[in-house]
Scaffold this motif. Structure first.
Motif, mmCIF file in Angstrom:
data_model
loop_
_atom_site.group_PDB
_atom_site.id
_atom_site.type_symbol
_atom_site.label_atom_id
_atom_site.label_comp_id
_atom_site.label_asym_id
_atom_site.label_seq_id
_atom_site.Cartn_x
_atom_site.Cartn_y
_atom_site.Cartn_z
ATOM 1 N N THR A 67 16.786 35.472 -34.913
ATOM 2 C CA THR A 67 15.476 35.509 -35.709
ATOM 3 C C THR A 67 15.419 37.024 -36.402
ATOM 4 O OG1 THR A 67 14.475 35.689 -33.452
ATOM 5 C CG2 THR A 67 14.172 33.863 -34.794
ATOM 6 N N ARG A 119 14.989 40.346 -40.858
ATOM 7 C CA ARG A 119 15.567 41.689 -41.673
ATOM 8 C C ARG A 119 15.975 41.220 -43.162
ATOM 9 N NH1 ARG A 119 16.545 43.431 -36.615
ATOM 10 N NH2 ARG A 119 18.194 42.220 -36.501
ATOM 11 N N ASP A 160 6.558 45.404 -32.518
ATOM 12 C CA ASP A 160 5.545 44.202 -31.996
ATOM 13 C C ASP A 160 6.400 43.001 -32.595
ATOM 14 O OD1 ASP A 160 3.706 45.884 -31.002
ATOM 15 O OD2 ASP A 160 2.583 46.011 -32.748
ATOM 16 N N GLY A 189 17.453 36.449 -29.658
ATOM 17 C CA GLY A 189 16.381 36.827 -29.950
ATOM 18 C C GLY A 189 15.165 35.855 -29.888
ATOM 19 N N ARG A 222 10.752 34.311 -27.546
ATOM 20 C CA ARG A 222 10.243 35.495 -27.179
ATOM 21 C C ARG A 222 8.622 35.460 -26.246
ATOM 22 N NH1 ARG A 222 14.050 39.041 -30.637
ATOM 23 N NH2 ARG A 222 13.307 41.115 -30.015
ATOM 24 N N GLN A 255 6.314 29.871 -28.069
ATOM 25 C CA GLN A 255 7.642 29.701 -28.950
ATOM 26 C C GLN A 255 8.485 28.647 -27.726
ATOM 27 O OE1 GLN A 255 9.823 33.191 -30.198
ATOM 28 N NE2 GLN A 255 7.873 34.154 -31.059
ATOM 29 N N ARG A 283 18.250 51.628 -37.769
ATOM 30 C CA ARG A 283 17.223 50.540 -37.956
ATOM 31 C C ARG A 283 15.975 51.123 -37.611
ATOM 32 N NH1 ARG A 283 18.022 45.163 -34.193
ATOM 33 N NH2 ARG A 283 15.986 45.404 -33.865
HETATM 34 P P1 AMP Z 1 15.733 41.797 -32.680
HETATM 35 O O1 AMP Z 1 16.648 41.994 -33.972
HETATM 36 O O2 AMP Z 1 15.975 40.606 -31.770
HETATM 37 O O3 AMP Z 1 15.486 43.154 -31.911
HETATM 38 O O4 AMP Z 1 14.168 41.691 -33.514
HETATM 39 C C1 AMP Z 1 13.705 42.784 -34.355
HETATM 40 C C2 AMP Z 1 12.281 42.326 -34.426
HETATM 41 O O5 AMP Z 1 12.098 41.137 -35.151
HETATM 42 C C3 AMP Z 1 11.634 42.471 -33.118
HETATM 43 O O6 AMP Z 1 10.979 43.549 -32.755
HETATM 44 C C4 AMP Z 1 10.102 41.577 -33.827
HETATM 45 O O7 AMP Z 1 9.295 42.444 -34.431
HETATM 46 C C5 AMP Z 1 11.048 40.401 -34.675
HETATM 47 N N1 AMP Z 1 11.388 39.185 -34.007
HETATM 48 C C6 AMP Z 1 12.673 38.697 -34.015
HETATM 49 N N2 AMP Z 1 12.656 37.685 -33.235
HETATM 50 C C7 AMP Z 1 11.328 37.303 -32.900
HETATM 51 C C8 AMP Z 1 10.660 36.271 -32.090
HETATM 52 N N3 AMP Z 1 11.347 35.297 -31.844
HETATM 53 N N4 AMP Z 1 9.604 36.494 -31.943
HETATM 54 C C9 AMP Z 1 8.694 37.428 -32.566
HETATM 55 N N5 AMP Z 1 9.281 38.317 -33.115
HETATM 56 C C10 AMP Z 1 10.532 38.484 -33.436
#
Ligand code: AMP
Length: 214
Positions: free
Chosen positions: A31, A36, A57, A85, A88, A92, A156
């Protein structure tokens, strides 16, 4: 096989998930990558998610469930997927379960990747990521070239020390309870010690999977 990967930021879920997905012949869906890409393309979803992501967040559950709905509707995931990911939060987890039930499907296993917090901070603060294919690197300067696709490596926005600390806290507060939720509601949660060489961790992840019937 449909698998959820859980674990704190920096634990290596993405890299390990990619290897597992190619071994299983199913796509890996992250996700974070979807979000991104939306931020980069400036879509309404990206604009809504950008600030929360930069702070470290979570973005709202309904946004994530919308992404999951599209992912599960795609023929690409008909034979399974590695979900990285996500999930979370408990809503969900509940939303995913309901969606799968409607499709007459269910999760096979949850893999929980674990490593000590100081190791996570060290890994994330030294990490660069390909802005094109999202491959992470350690010990490479921003501006270097990605081995896989030739894209540019960048730091990032949420890998700065303040966001890293916040992301780890958010994980402990909002995502760690999801582990207890899965232990109660199923499927099986298998822990994977994520310290050590990439290949050793992958072998542990595969051993954990091998105990799950496809
Ligand atoms: P990640 O690449 O998995 O570290 O995700 C980067 C950012 O995307 C996280 O810090 C959140 O802001 C958002 N994000 C990704 N997946 C989720 C999810 N399942 N629930 C909420 N926010 C998410």
């Amino acid at each position: 096989m449909l698998i959820v990967l859980l674990g704190p930021p920096g634990v290596g879920k993405g890299t390990q998930g990619e290897l597992l997905a190619s071994a299983l012949g199913v796509p890996k869906i992250a996700t974070g990558d979807v979000l991104r890409a939306a931020v980069k393309a400036g879509t309404p979803m990206g604009l809504a998610a950008k600030a929360a992501m930069e702070r470290g967040d979570l973005v709202p559950d309904d946004v994530i469930l919308g992404i999951l709905r599209d992912v599960l509707a795609s023929p690409e995931t008909a034979r399974g997927a590695v979900l990285d990911g996500v999930v979370r939060t408990e809503p969900q987890a509940e939303g995913l379960r309901a969606m799968l039930k409607g499709l007459n499907r269910s999760l096979d296993v949850v893999l929980l990747f674990e490593a000590p917090t100081d190791e996570l901070v060290k890994r994330l603060s030294g990490r660069t990521t390909c802005e094109n294919c999202q491959t992470p690197y350690t010990g490479r300067e921003p501006g270097s070239t990605c081995d896989k696709c030739g894209g540019k490596l960048v730091r990032r926005a949420d890998d700065d020390p303040a966001s890293v600390r916040n992301r780890i806290q958010v994980y402990e507060k909002q995502t760690a309870p999801v582990v207890a939720w899965y232990r109660k509601n199923g499927p099986r949660v298998a822990s994977v010690d994520s310290l050590g060489e990439l290949a050793a961790v992958q072998a542990r992840a595969k051993a954990a999977l091998a105990q799950t019937a496809p």
